[in-house]
Scaffold this motif. Structure first.
Motif, PDB file in Angstrom:
ATOM      1  N   ILE A  66      37.567  30.007  44.515  1.00  0.00           N
ATOM      2  CA  ILE A  66      38.292  31.277  44.457  1.00  0.00           C
ATOM      3  C   ILE A  66      39.512  31.078  43.573  1.00  0.00           C
ATOM      4  O   ILE A  66      40.272  30.114  43.755  1.00  0.00           O
ATOM      5  CB  ILE A  66      38.718  31.756  45.857  1.00  0.00           C
ATOM      6  CG1 ILE A  66      37.489  31.972  46.747  1.00  0.00           C
ATOM      7  CG2 ILE A  66      39.545  33.042  45.767  1.00  0.00           C
ATOM      8  CD1 ILE A  66      37.794  32.396  48.162  1.00  0.00           C
ATOM      9  N   SER A  67      39.709  31.997  42.625  1.00  0.00           N
ATOM     10  CA  SER A  67      40.858  31.914  41.727  1.00  0.00           C
ATOM     11  C   SER A  67      42.119  32.349  42.474  1.00  0.00           C
ATOM     12  O   SER A  67      42.037  33.008  43.508  1.00  0.00           O
ATOM     13  CB  SER A  67      40.635  32.810  40.502  1.00  0.00           C
ATOM     14  OG  SER A  67      40.793  34.174  40.867  1.00  0.00           O
ATOM     15  N   PRO A  68      43.304  32.023  41.947  1.00  0.00           N
ATOM     16  CA  PRO A  68      44.552  32.462  42.587  1.00  0.00           C
ATOM     17  C   PRO A  68      44.659  33.989  42.706  1.00  0.00           C
ATOM     18  O   PRO A  68      45.311  34.488  43.613  1.00  0.00           O
ATOM     19  CB  PRO A  68      45.649  31.910  41.670  1.00  0.00           C
ATOM     20  CG  PRO A  68      45.006  30.738  41.007  1.00  0.00           C
ATOM     21  CD  PRO A  68      43.560  31.126  40.826  1.00  0.00           C
ATOM     22  N   SER A  69      43.989  34.731  41.823  1.00  0.00           N
ATOM     23  CA  SER A  69      44.024  36.197  41.913  1.00  0.00           C
ATOM     24  C   SER A  69      43.052  36.724  42.961  1.00  0.00           C
ATOM     25  O   SER A  69      43.008  37.918  43.221  1.00  0.00           O
ATOM     26  CB  SER A  69      43.702  36.818  40.550  1.00  0.00           C
ATOM     27  OG  SER A  69      42.353  36.544  40.200  1.00  0.00           O
ATOM     28  N   GLY A  70      42.241  35.828  43.565  1.00  0.00           N
ATOM     29  CA  GLY A  70      41.333  36.240  44.627  1.00  0.00           C
ATOM     30  C   GLY A  70      39.900  36.469  44.189  1.00  0.00           C
ATOM     31  O   GLY A  70      39.064  36.878  44.985  1.00  0.00           O
ATOM     32  N   GLN A  71      39.578  36.181  42.939  1.00  0.00           N
ATOM     33  CA  GLN A  71      38.206  36.351  42.454  1.00  0.00           C
ATOM     34  C   GLN A  71      37.372  35.153  42.883  1.00  0.00           C
ATOM     35  O   GLN A  71      37.731  34.019  42.602  1.00  0.00           O
ATOM     36  CB  GLN A  71      38.195  36.463  40.932  1.00  0.00           C
ATOM     37  CG  GLN A  71      36.863  36.831  40.340  1.00  0.00           C
ATOM     38  CD  GLN A  71      36.509  38.288  40.562  1.00  0.00           C
ATOM     39  OE1 GLN A  71      37.381  39.146  40.576  1.00  0.00           O
ATOM     40  NE2 GLN A  71      35.250  38.570  40.762  1.00  0.00           N
ATOM     41  N   MET A  72      36.261  35.417  43.581  1.00  0.00           N
ATOM     42  CA  MET A  72      35.376  34.328  44.015  1.00  0.00           C
ATOM     43  C   MET A  72      34.281  34.132  42.976  1.00  0.00           C
ATOM     44  O   MET A  72      33.725  35.096  42.461  1.00  0.00           O
ATOM     45  CB  MET A  72      34.747  34.666  45.366  1.00  0.00           C
ATOM     46  CG  MET A  72      33.821  33.581  45.901  1.00  0.00           C
ATOM     47  SD  MET A  72      33.005  34.036  47.452  1.00  0.00           S
ATOM     48  CE  MET A  72      34.356  33.881  48.607  1.00  0.00           C
ATOM     49  N   TYR A  73      33.965  32.863  42.708  1.00  0.00           N
ATOM     50  CA  TYR A  73      32.876  32.503  41.803  1.00  0.00           C
ATOM     51  C   TYR A  73      32.015  31.452  42.487  1.00  0.00           C
ATOM     52  O   TYR A  73      32.514  30.641  43.258  1.00  0.00           O
ATOM     53  CB  TYR A  73      33.403  31.884  40.501  1.00  0.00           C
ATOM     54  CG  TYR A  73      34.247  32.793  39.673  1.00  0.00           C
ATOM     55  CD1 TYR A  73      33.668  33.709  38.793  1.00  0.00           C
ATOM     56  CD2 TYR A  73      35.634  32.745  39.747  1.00  0.00           C
ATOM     57  CE1 TYR A  73      34.454  34.549  38.028  1.00  0.00           C
ATOM     58  CE2 TYR A  73      36.425  33.579  38.973  1.00  0.00           C
ATOM     59  CZ  TYR A  73      35.825  34.483  38.122  1.00  0.00           C
ATOM     60  OH  TYR A  73      36.601  35.308  37.365  1.00  0.00           O
ATOM     61  N   PHE A  74      30.734  31.450  42.169  1.00  0.00           N
ATOM     62  CA  PHE A  74      29.903  30.319  42.542  1.00  0.00           C
ATOM     63  C   PHE A  74      28.842  30.113  41.491  1.00  0.00           C
ATOM     64  O   PHE A  74      28.463  31.030  40.768  1.00  0.00           O
ATOM     65  CB  PHE A  74      29.306  30.441  43.952  1.00  0.00           C
ATOM     66  CG  PHE A  74      28.219  31.463  44.142  1.00  0.00           C
ATOM     67  CD1 PHE A  74      26.882  31.156  43.908  1.00  0.00           C
ATOM     68  CD2 PHE A  74      28.524  32.729  44.619  1.00  0.00           C
ATOM     69  CE1 PHE A  74      25.875  32.091  44.121  1.00  0.00           C
ATOM     70  CE2 PHE A  74      27.535  33.664  44.838  1.00  0.00           C
ATOM     71  CZ  PHE A  74      26.203  33.349  44.589  1.00  0.00           C
TER      72      PHE A  74
END
Length: 173
Positions: A66-74
């Motif tokens: 999860i990025s600091p801005s709250g975007q989740m990636y996998f």
């Protein structure tokens, strides 16, 4: 759990999000589950509705961040996704999970994913190479580490200012 667990990522509030896959397949169904490490509450596994006709055929390697801005990636099966985990508590039976594109792997398997210094960074099982992942296209660029840099084949993300993780990493003399 009757699932193949790929990894856990933590949001800025210290909430854990576990990415897992059903045991029947391929193709495999992806699920996201909330975990509250303070109370011990484990939420229900909610299926991810993959966009763009994406299918997951291999679940053995990959990671979630999860990025600091709250975007989740996998990344799994050399595919980059971003799920709308903020809709986890909605009444909908599934959560939308946007398929971004294939991740151009340099050989070996992606085994670690993290967000560092404003970039999405991946680690690969081949020679412990690190690559920057473009979150819009899935393209990767080699990260050149200085001589003497320690290597890793997986990354961990701990939000140190909240809940159980604060007690885990904080030190008070």
């Amino acid at each position: 759990f009757a699932y193949d667990i790929l990894g856990v990522a933590f949001d800025e509030n210290g909430n854990g999000w576990m990415l897992e896959f059903g045991l029947t397949g391929p193709p495999y169904t992806a699920y996201l589950r909330s975990i509250d490490f303070v109370t011990g509450a484990i939420g229900a596994a909610k299926p991810l509705a993959l966009t763009g006709g994406a299918q997951i055929y291999t679940t053995g390697t990959g990671d979630i961040a999860i990025s600091p801005s709250g975007q989740m990636y996998f990344v799994v099966d050399n595919k980059l996704f971003t799920p709308d985990y903020t809709s986890y508590s909605s009444a909908s039976p599934t959560m939308t999970c946007t398929y971004i594109d294939s991740v151009r792997a340099p050989g070996g398997s992606l085994v670690g994913l993290t967000y560092a210094q404003g970039e999405l960074i991946a680690a690969y099982s081949s020679s412990c190479r690190y690559r920057e992942v473009n979150p819009l296209t899935g393209d990767t660029t080699l990260v050149t580490a200085p001589a003497g840099t320690q290597s890793t084949s997986d990354f961990a993300s701990v939000i140190s200012g909240v809940g159980a993780s604060k007690r885990l990493v904080s030190y008070t003399p």
